[in-house]
Design a protein around this motif. Structure first.
Motif, mmCIF file in Angstrom:
data_model
loop_
_atom_site.group_PDB
_atom_site.id
_atom_site.type_symbol
_atom_site.label_atom_id
_atom_site.label_comp_id
_atom_site.label_asym_id
_atom_site.label_seq_id
_atom_site.Cartn_x
_atom_site.Cartn_y
_atom_site.Cartn_z
ATOM 1 N N PRO A 60 12.405 2.907 71.504
ATOM 2 C CA PRO A 60 11.112 3.171 71.650
ATOM 3 C C PRO A 60 10.522 3.018 70.496
ATOM 4 C CG PRO A 60 12.621 5.077 72.410
ATOM 5 C CD PRO A 60 13.452 4.056 71.596
ATOM 6 N N VAL A 61 9.321 2.328 70.541
ATOM 7 C CA VAL A 61 8.273 1.841 69.650
ATOM 8 C C VAL A 61 7.896 3.223 68.841
ATOM 9 C CG1 VAL A 61 6.176 0.970 68.755
ATOM 10 C CG2 VAL A 61 7.393 0.148 71.016
ATOM 11 N N ASP A 62 7.817 4.255 69.413
ATOM 12 C CA ASP A 62 7.488 5.533 68.389
ATOM 13 C C ASP A 62 8.546 6.255 67.563
ATOM 14 O OD1 ASP A 62 9.105 6.618 70.320
ATOM 15 O OD2 ASP A 62 7.176 7.555 71.508
ATOM 16 N N GLN A 63 10.004 5.578 67.761
ATOM 17 C CA GLN A 63 10.970 6.065 66.816
ATOM 18 C C GLN A 63 11.040 5.118 65.686
ATOM 19 O OE1 GLN A 63 14.459 6.657 69.143
ATOM 20 N NE2 GLN A 63 13.307 8.027 70.772
ATOM 21 N N LEU A 64 10.222 3.979 65.661
ATOM 22 C CA LEU A 64 10.529 3.044 64.382
ATOM 23 C C LEU A 64 9.714 3.335 63.356
ATOM 24 C CD1 LEU A 64 9.779 -0.328 66.578
ATOM 25 C CD2 LEU A 64 12.095 0.848 65.845
ATOM 26 N N SER A 65 10.076 2.637 62.196
ATOM 27 C CA SER A 65 9.309 3.143 60.906
ATOM 28 C C SER A 65 7.999 2.474 61.026
ATOM 29 C CB SER A 65 10.073 2.449 59.712
ATOM 30 O OG SER A 65 10.036 1.061 59.697
ATOM 31 N N GLY A 66 7.038 2.621 60.088
ATOM 32 C CA GLY A 66 5.692 1.994 60.173
ATOM 33 C C GLY A 66 5.737 0.582 60.244
ATOM 34 N N GLY A 67 6.659 -0.081 59.203
ATOM 35 C CA GLY A 67 6.614 -1.412 58.983
ATOM 36 C C GLY A 67 7.467 -2.191 60.069
ATOM 37 N N GLN A 68 8.296 -1.480 60.864
ATOM 38 C CA GLN A 68 8.835 -1.926 62.139
ATOM 39 C C GLN A 68 7.902 -1.807 63.207
ATOM 40 O OE1 GLN A 68 12.060 0.861 62.210
ATOM 41 N NE2 GLN A 68 13.413 -0.424 60.932
ATOM 42 N N ARG A 69 7.030 -0.909 63.318
ATOM 43 C CA ARG A 69 6.169 -0.944 64.585
ATOM 44 C C ARG A 69 5.194 -1.874 64.395
ATOM 45 N NH1 ARG A 69 6.400 4.837 63.685
ATOM 46 N NH2 ARG A 69 4.567 4.869 62.281
ATOM 47 N N GLN A 70 4.523 -2.167 63.067
ATOM 48 C CA GLN A 70 3.749 -3.360 62.901
ATOM 49 C C GLN A 70 4.372 -4.511 63.399
ATOM 50 O OE1 GLN A 70 0.727 -2.369 63.045
ATOM 51 N NE2 GLN A 70 -0.212 -3.031 61.134
ATOM 52 N N ARG A 71 5.735 -4.846 63.289
ATOM 53 C CA ARG A 71 6.274 -6.005 63.358
ATOM 54 C C ARG A 71 6.537 -6.158 64.937
ATOM 55 N NH1 ARG A 71 11.786 -6.452 61.169
ATOM 56 N NH2 ARG A 71 11.805 -4.384 60.257
ATOM 57 N N ALA A 72 6.638 -5.037 65.563
ATOM 58 C CA ALA A 72 6.759 -4.994 67.146
ATOM 59 C C ALA A 72 5.318 -5.450 67.698
ATOM 60 C CB ALA A 72 7.079 -3.588 67.568
ATOM 61 N N TRP A 73 4.175 -4.741 66.957
ATOM 62 C CA TRP A 73 2.922 -5.437 67.605
ATOM 63 C C TRP A 73 2.826 -6.662 67.348
ATOM 64 C CZ3 TRP A 73 0.076 -2.762 70.873
ATOM 65 C CH2 TRP A 73 0.158 -1.465 70.998
ATOM 66 N N ILE A 74 3.269 -7.268 66.041
ATOM 67 C CA ILE A 74 3.007 -8.709 65.806
ATOM 68 C C ILE A 74 3.898 -9.604 66.767
ATOM 69 C CG2 ILE A 74 3.576 -10.587 63.985
ATOM 70 C CD1 ILE A 74 2.665 -8.373 62.123
ATOM 71 N N ALA A 75 5.073 -9.142 67.008
ATOM 72 C CA ALA A 75 5.881 -9.636 68.161
ATOM 73 C C ALA A 75 5.107 -9.796 69.407
ATOM 74 C CB ALA A 75 7.225 -9.130 68.425
ATOM 75 N N MET A 76 4.372 -8.870 69.989
ATOM 76 C CA MET A 76 3.695 -8.600 71.114
ATOM 77 C C MET A 76 2.615 -10.096 71.185
ATOM 78 S SD MET A 76 1.297 -6.039 72.980
ATOM 79 C CE MET A 76 -0.154 -6.494 72.003
ATOM 80 N N ALA A 77 1.980 -10.320 69.790
ATOM 81 C CA ALA A 77 0.962 -10.981 69.706
ATOM 82 C C ALA A 77 1.615 -12.494 69.756
ATOM 83 C CB ALA A 77 0.187 -10.830 68.460
ATOM 84 N N LEU A 78 2.823 -12.604 69.096
ATOM 85 C CA LEU A 78 3.414 -14.147 69.209
ATOM 86 C C LEU A 78 3.878 -14.268 70.491
ATOM 87 C CD1 LEU A 78 6.113 -13.784 66.180
ATOM 88 C CD2 LEU A 78 4.189 -15.153 66.321
ATOM 89 N N ALA A 79 4.372 -13.503 71.220
ATOM 90 C CA ALA A 79 4.665 -13.547 72.742
ATOM 91 C C ALA A 79 3.585 -14.372 73.582
ATOM 92 C CB ALA A 79 5.209 -12.255 73.447
ATOM 93 N N GLN A 80 2.422 -14.100 73.074
ATOM 94 C CA GLN A 80 1.225 -14.862 73.978
ATOM 95 C C GLN A 80 1.367 -16.412 73.562
ATOM 96 O OE1 GLN A 80 -1.846 -11.364 73.246
ATOM 97 N NE2 GLN A 80 -2.871 -13.131 73.695
ATOM 98 N N GLU A 81 2.049 -16.677 72.328
ATOM 99 C CA GLU A 81 2.237 -18.222 72.190
ATOM 100 C C GLU A 81 0.878 -18.799 71.815
ATOM 101 O OE1 GLU A 81 6.029 -20.209 73.905
ATOM 102 O OE2 GLU A 81 4.648 -19.605 75.586
ATOM 103 N N THR A 82 0.049 -18.133 71.203
ATOM 104 C CA THR A 82 -1.368 -18.545 70.579
ATOM 105 C C THR A 82 -1.067 -19.457 69.293
ATOM 106 O OG1 THR A 82 -2.045 -16.705 69.619
ATOM 107 C CG2 THR A 82 -2.466 -16.896 71.935
ATOM 108 N N GLU A 83 -2.043 -20.320 69.120
ATOM 109 C CA GLU A 83 -2.188 -20.895 67.859
ATOM 110 C C GLU A 83 -3.143 -20.239 66.946
ATOM 111 O OE1 GLU A 83 -3.332 -24.785 68.472
ATOM 112 O OE2 GLU A 83 -1.675 -25.553 69.600
ATOM 113 N N ILE A 84 -3.723 -19.245 67.023
ATOM 114 C CA ILE A 84 -4.518 -18.313 66.257
ATOM 115 C C ILE A 84 -4.401 -16.844 66.461
ATOM 116 C CG2 ILE A 84 -7.025 -17.624 65.746
ATOM 117 C CD1 ILE A 84 -7.697 -20.248 67.029
ATOM 118 N N LEU A 85 -4.102 -16.304 65.331
ATOM 119 C CA LEU A 85 -3.761 -14.676 65.367
ATOM 120 C C LEU A 85 -4.649 -14.116 64.526
ATOM 121 C CD1 LEU A 85 -1.691 -12.384 65.912
ATOM 122 C CD2 LEU A 85 -0.115 -13.302 64.198
#
Length: 278
Positions: free
Chosen positions: A136-161
């Motif tokens: 679960p995302v709410d069980q991750l550390s702060g840095g890990q949570r941010q990486r999870a959200w960045i992963a979600m943005a990456l999954a959009q496969e966009t060239e601009i973030l």
């Protein structure tokens, strides 16, 4: 040629003008940092460029077309945004969160295709979260949570973030973790990254291009060397600061030593008069 630009952009809240006649261009394939004091308008500009807010006048242009006239799904295939302090529902796993990034590509009832699942797996691997995929995302550390959200943005496969203060409330180690990940995404995947950054030295270290904003107006724009100057520190942050250079990278760093205030200016003038009398 820059893919993302603003043209005579005005942004307002109710009847209060926040940004007036903004004309900027975001370099393609680079990291751009928007810097400025609290209330300077930098997050407002980011949200408008990412189509979360609508301008009062002017345009945000993506590939020469107004971004606010394009469909939501079309825009979501070209750019992704990580807002400030995002929160996930309790119990939502990393894989489930990252899967949301595939929404622009789903049809019908939104079932995941094999390609969608492969992209989700790649985004999780790219952000170093494979071992946490079912946690679960709410069980991750702060840095890990941010990486999870960045992963979600990456999954959009966009060239601009777009990222709005991605290191807020993180300790130093987790700040570096997130910034180094963004640097890696830029270097290895040629992502164009636009982020609001509070820490000037982080902006200088990790961004190729900086835009300094005060009261909705661009006070300086260019490379870190061009923007990190005593004049801009005074005009944008109301501070006196020295510039030192990072011995590892050679980038300029800000070393603040005084706050410019009406009191300090008056006091200095008083001391000068007293010295002249003596």
């Amino acid at each position: 040629m820059e893919r993302l630009t603003t043209s005579q952009l005005n942004i307002s809240y109710d009847d209060r003008m926040i940004v007036n006649n903004l004309n900027i261009a975001i370099p393609e394939g680079k990291i751009t940092a928007l810097v400025g004091s609290n209330g300077s308008g930098k997050s407002t500009i980011l949200k408008t460029m990412a189509r979360i807010m609508s301008p009062a006048a002017g345009q945000v242009l993506l590939d020469g077309k107004s971004i606010h006239k394009q469909s939501t799904k079309d825009v979501a295939k070209q750019l992704a945004i990580l807002p400030q302090n995002p929160t996930a529902p309790d119990g939502l796993t990393v894989t489930e969160l990252v899967s949301y990034g595939r929404f622009p590509y789903q049809k019908g009832f939104g079932s995941m295709s094999k390609e969608d699942r492969n992209v989700v797996r790649w985004a999780i691997e790219s952000t170093g979260l494979t071992e946490f995929a079912e946690r679960p995302v709410d069980q991750l550390s702060g840095g890990q949570r941010q990486r999870a959200w960045i992963a979600m943005a990456l999954a959009q496969e966009t060239e601009i973030l777009f990222l709005d203060e991605p290191t807020t409330f993180l300790d130093m180690a987790h700040q570096l973790e997130v910034l180094q990940l963004l640097q890696k995404l830029n270097e290895e995947n040629n992502r164009t990254i636009v982020m609001v950054v509070h820490d000037l030295n982080h902006a200088s270290r990790y961004a190729h291009h900086m835009i300094a904003i005060n009261k909705g107006t661009v006070m300086g724009e260019g490379s870190p060397t061009e923007v990190m100057t005593p004049e801009i520190f005074r005009d944008v942050f109301n501070i006196e600061a020295d510039i030192v250079y990072d011995p590892r990278s050679g980038v300029p760093l800000c070393l603040p030593h005084a706050l410019i205030t009406k009191y300090s200016t008056t006091t200095a003038a008083t001391h000068q008069r007293e010295a002249a009398v003596v």
